[in-house]
Each structure stands twice: as C-alpha cells, then as structure tokens.
Enzyme design. Structure first.
Site: not given
Ligand code: FBP
Length: 568
Positions: A89, A184, A213
């Site tokens: 993300g 990850d 996060d």
């Molecule tokens: P990362 O762990 O990849 O940094 O992503 C964070 C995040 O924004 C979380 O807070 C959230 O639950 C998730 O990504 C949402 O995922 P997506 O972008 O697939 O909707």
C-alpha cells in the site's frame, strides 16, 4: 505525474530535506559493525532455539552483523546500477526514498543508473522497467503517492519467481535491488538476498521500512515511513469533525482509522485529539472483550453523557478491531478457511447472486458459535465478511465498515435501554472512515526528510556490498543532522510463524505494546476525555512556519524515545 500541479505542490517540489551529517559525503562513507548509537546486540542466532529453523532458511545471511556508517577515506566509486521497487500500500514519502536513492547514486558517480520496476514486485517478474532520470524525478520530489513507478502486492517467493527475479537482475547487471515495503515485502527481500547469495549473484538486496500502519518497527527501526503523515492527516480530520460535533452538539461521530491489525495510528490520533472513546484492538484482545461488551461500553458512554445533557461525542475505531474480538476472530478464521479461493464454497458463493441466499448458504456451514456471532451482525457487515480475501487469504479489514456496524448495534441497544427507561437522550450518529487519503497525501516534513535519508542509506548499504539488510536511521527524535544511518540484518527481525499450516520465517508485526509509554499516557487520560469535552484540533499538516509545528514529531515516537531512555 499529472501535468497540473497546485501552487502548494509546486512549492513542495523546491523543498530541500535536511541531510544527516553522516550521509553528507557519500564518497567517504564507511560501514562498520554497530557498537554505539545502534545498540550492539547479540544476533538471535546466539540467543534463540528457533535459530536452527531461521538458520535453515538463511544459511548464508543469518549471521550478518548490524552496521552503521561512519566517515572513512574518500574513495572513487565505480558507477552503480540499482533497481528499485515499491511494494504494497501507498505511504507518503515513497517518492522521496526514490529521490534520495537517485541523488546518492549520482553523487557517488554521475554515471550511476537507477531503474524502477513497474507496479510492484510483479514488475521484476515481468521485467517491466523504466529508467529514472533527473528530469523525471524532478516532478516527484516531496510529493505524495507511489505513481512514479506504481506499486503492487505480488510476492516473490516461489522457486519459479525467485529464479525469474535472478535472471532479471542479472540481465540488468544490477549492483543492488531496493525493495520498499512492509513486513511481508521485507521478509521476501530476505529470501531473495539468500537466494542470490546461494547462486553467487552479487546483487545486494536491501529493504526500506514502509507502511502507514507503523507495525514494522523494533528497538532499532524506530518507525516506518508514512506513519507520521497518515496520522497527521487523520488527526486533522478528527479534530475538524470534533469541532463540528462540539458546535452542533447533536451528533455522535464514529470514525474508523486505517492501520490494518495494529492500532498504532488510532492510538496516535487519540493522543493528538482526545476523543470521548477509543478502542485499541490489542487491549480488546488482552481483555477478551466480546462484541456485546464493546457495544455496551459505547452505550454506557452515551447514556452517561446524555445524563449530563450531552447528546454528542466522538468514538475512534481501529480498522482491524473485528479481528481482535475473540468470537469475531473465530468467525473470520472459519470464513477464511471456507472461502479460500481453492474451495468449492468460494465458487458456489460467487455464483449466488442474491445476498440473502449467500448469507443462508454460509450460515449452514458455520459452527454453532460462529453462526450465532454471524447472525448478530448487521446485514451489510455479513456481506463484507464474505467478499474476496487478500493475497494472504485474509479478510480485507479496510472493506469492513466497523464504524457502521457499531452504529447499528448501538442503536439497537439504546432502543432497549430507552424502553427500560435507562436512556432518554437522542442518538444521531455519523460515520467516517479515515483511510486511503492518509496514504497518498503530501508527505510531512518528517517523512520527506526521513524518506530521503532512507534512500541515501539504501545506497550506502549497496555501496558497502551489504545484502539482506533493512535501512535504519536511529536518533529520530534528535536533529536530522544527528540521525545515525545503519543497516539491520533482516534475519534478526524474524521469528517462525505458521502460515497456511506451514512454519515460515517472517518479520514479526509490532502491535501496540500495552505496557508501553504511548498506551500508558493514553490510559491515564481517557477517563477525563470521556466525559469532558477536551477536544484538540491539530489542524492540517504545516509546511511553512515555526519548526516546532512544521517538523513536529508524532507523540508515539517521542514517548517511545522517552521510554527507551528511561530503560537505559
Ligand atoms: P501496507 O501494509 O502494504 O503498507 O498497506 C497498508 C494498508 O493501507 C492497510 O492499512 C490497509 O488495511 C491496507 O493497506 C489496504 O489494502 P488495499 O490497498 O489493498 O486496499
């Protein structure tokens, strides 16, 4: 980059991040084993029984020392070719990591080259690249988002994918591959480093700690980038909503905050804004609170405030809350098993077009306890629990409207209390999700500087031929000039976990520490915030003005630094 930029975006292009003294002359940098600043500690290999298993996975890289950079002799550096990829993300500051990498490479040798792999790790597998040039990077300095090269959630972990990744880095003759990602992605970076070492490939693999996060941290990594900007962005929104609620005096605002499992963002925003009630998922799990108890807690607050003539308030809910409520957690685990893509139920459910039929179908498959938990949920939330899983086979917590679920369940309970004569107030709820906007906003000064320095540190590690490391800057509560760059062996951050029934080495997620200083400060004050209207409005992230405002640190970082100091 969009061709239209706001006046503020244009100003931000000119912002020059301060550089830590230790990184000011890249040509003179020397990596030494960390003895001061970065704590010299024993590698887990010397401490833990699980070592045998971690060492099994990383026979070549598990004994790497902790590194920090110091001034060495000026040396000529050959041009370096480096690849960079964004993984997962968005988190504000990603473009500054890339500009830090670019500038550091060019300062070492103007003939150095940086290539970006497009749309995340799949760009490595598919060999989709773009060359990052000076004119290209100029339009992205200090800007939010990840759109320069895009991102994605593909993981490089199968032997086929590892083999292809090796072929691609060899084809591009890369001296280094920088993976900007969360827990990850950095676990996969460690696997890739080990795989390359085993095949005498000299490409250094280096990770950069990214995620809003805030759960990729430990004693050495003080915070991941993006957390600062996201929590400031959300605190602004919460502060403004509070001001509205306090002015109108007729609404209850239920605000869900992004952050996946960990409640770091919610805790930081609570410390910044003083809401009437804040759930911290880790505490809910520790106390084994049921959904009914949590709903009861909200209703008690509402009734008590109503008896003081206050029919308004603000409640913060962390995104991952549902996964920490014991009975909902069990339900989710059952659903994850039933709805894994390979199962016949997944296909059967996909084929059912009617929502009520989907609910009926799944209810028949659930255990007695889980079916009763499932039935207690509002219909929309039942359906949200049935939608597709993420790439790890887990429910997508950002898609579950916990704030609305809470509102519906609170309404029901208040109705019962009204009938019994226990509540005479008026309940007008509003729901809000602080989510995606906080990931791609203009990065705060802190994230601009932190990210730029992280990018430079990544190059320093590659120049030192270090592989299997994550970049680290310590001393973050001090002046930027005094930040200490270094490298932490990725394997030192790992523990064995069971994933899909198999033991795997993974970087452990840092959840909120209920014995830690930020939680302690929060819990000392929350009773006062519940009844008094002690709302604080931090306002928007500032880029101009007094440094104490433009470069303010999160309270989490400050309080954790105090805690660390108290312990030494
Ligand atoms: P990362 O762990 O990849 O940094 O992503 C964070 C995040 O924004 C979380 O807070 C959230 O639950 C998730 O990504 C949402 O995922 P997506 O972008 O697939 O909707």
């Amino acid at each position: 980059m969009s061709s239209s930029l706001s006046p503020l975006q244009k100003y931000r292009l000119q912002y020059l991040p301060t550089i830590p003294d230790a990184l000011k002359n890249m040509k003179m940098l020397k990596a030494i084993e960390a003895k001061t600043g970065l704590e010299l500690k024993k590698h887990p290999s010397e401490l833990e029984i699980s070592f045998t298993t971690i060492a099994d996975f990383f026979p070549l890289s598990h004994r790497a020392p902790f590194l920090k950079f110091t001034k060495g002799k000026q040396a000529l550096t050959k041009p370096l070719r480096v690849g960079v990829v964004l993984s997962g993300g968005q988190a504000a500051g990603g473009h500054n990591v890339i500009s830090g990498i670019f500038d550091a490479l060019k300062s070492l040798n103007p003939a150095s080259e940086l290539i970006g792999f497009l749309n995340g790790p799949s760009g490595i597998i598919k060999d989709q690249t773009t060359e990052i040039t000076a004119p290209l990077i100029e339009g992205y300095r200090n800007q939010g988002g990840f759109d320069l090269i895009g991102s994605g959630r593909t993981k490089i972990e199968t032997s086929e994918q590892l083999k292809t990744a090796l072929e691609v880095v060899l084809k591009h003759k890369l001296d280094g591959l920088i993976i900007i990602g969360g827990d990850d992605s950095n676990t996969n970076a460690a696997l890739l480093a080990e795989y390359f070492l085993a095949r005498q490939c000299e490409t250094s693999v280096v990770g950069v700690p990214k995620t809003i996060d805030g759960d990729l941290k430990n004693k050495d990594i003080e915070i991941s980038f993006g957390f600062d900007s996201a929590s400031k962005n959300y605190s602004e929104t919460i502060g403004s909503l509070m001001r509205d609620v306090f002015s109108a005096k007729k609404y209850y605002c239920f605000i869900k905050l992004m952050g996946r499992s960990a409640s770091h963002i919610t805790l930081e925003c609570a410390l910044q804004t003083h809401p009437n009630l804040t759930f911290i998922s880790e505490e809910v799990a520790a106390q084994k609170s049921s959904l009914k108890q949590l709903v009861g807690e909200v209703c008690n607050l509402i009734c008590q405030r109503a008896s003081n003539g206050k029919d308004y308030g603000v409640v913060l809910i962390p995104e991952g809350l549902v996964e920490f409520i014991p009975e909902v957690k069990c339900l989710i685990v059952e659903l994850n098993g039933l709805l894994a893509e390979s199962t016949p139920h997944y296909a059967a459910l996909e084929n059912l077009k009617d929502d009520s039929k989907k609910i009926e179908y799944i209810e028949k498959l659930l255990s007695k306890d889980s079916v009763s938990c499932f039935r207690s949920l509002p219909k929309d939330n039942k359906l949200q629990l049935l939608i597709g899983r993420d790439s790890h086979g887990n429910v997508q917590v950002s898609k579950i409207e916990t704030e609305r679920m809470m509102i519906e369940m609170v309404k029901e309970e208040l109705y019962k209390r009204t009938k019994k004569g226990d509540y005479q107030g008026t309940f007008s709820p509003l729901s809000h999700f602080c989510g995606y906007e906080g990931r791609a906003c203009l990065p705060s000064n802190f994230d601009c500087q932190y990210c730029y320095a992280l990018g430079m540190t990544a190059v320093a590690l590659i120049k030192s031929e270090a592989t299997g490391y994550i970049c680290c800057l310590s001393n973050l509560t001090k002046r930027v000039e005094d930040w200490i760059p270094g490298g932490i062996p990725l394997t030192s951050m790992m523990a064995m976990e069971t994933r899909h029934g198999t033991a795997k080495p993974v970087i452990t997620k840092a959840l909120v520490d209920l014995n830690g200083k930020p939680f302690e400060v929060f819990s000392q004050q929350r009773a006062r915030w519940a009844q008094n209207d002690d709302y604080v409005n931090p306002g928007p992230t500032q880029f101009f003005g007094p440094e104490e405002i433009t470069d303010a640190l999160t309270l989490t970082l400050k309080l954790e630094a105090i805690e660390k100091q108290d312990k030494t």
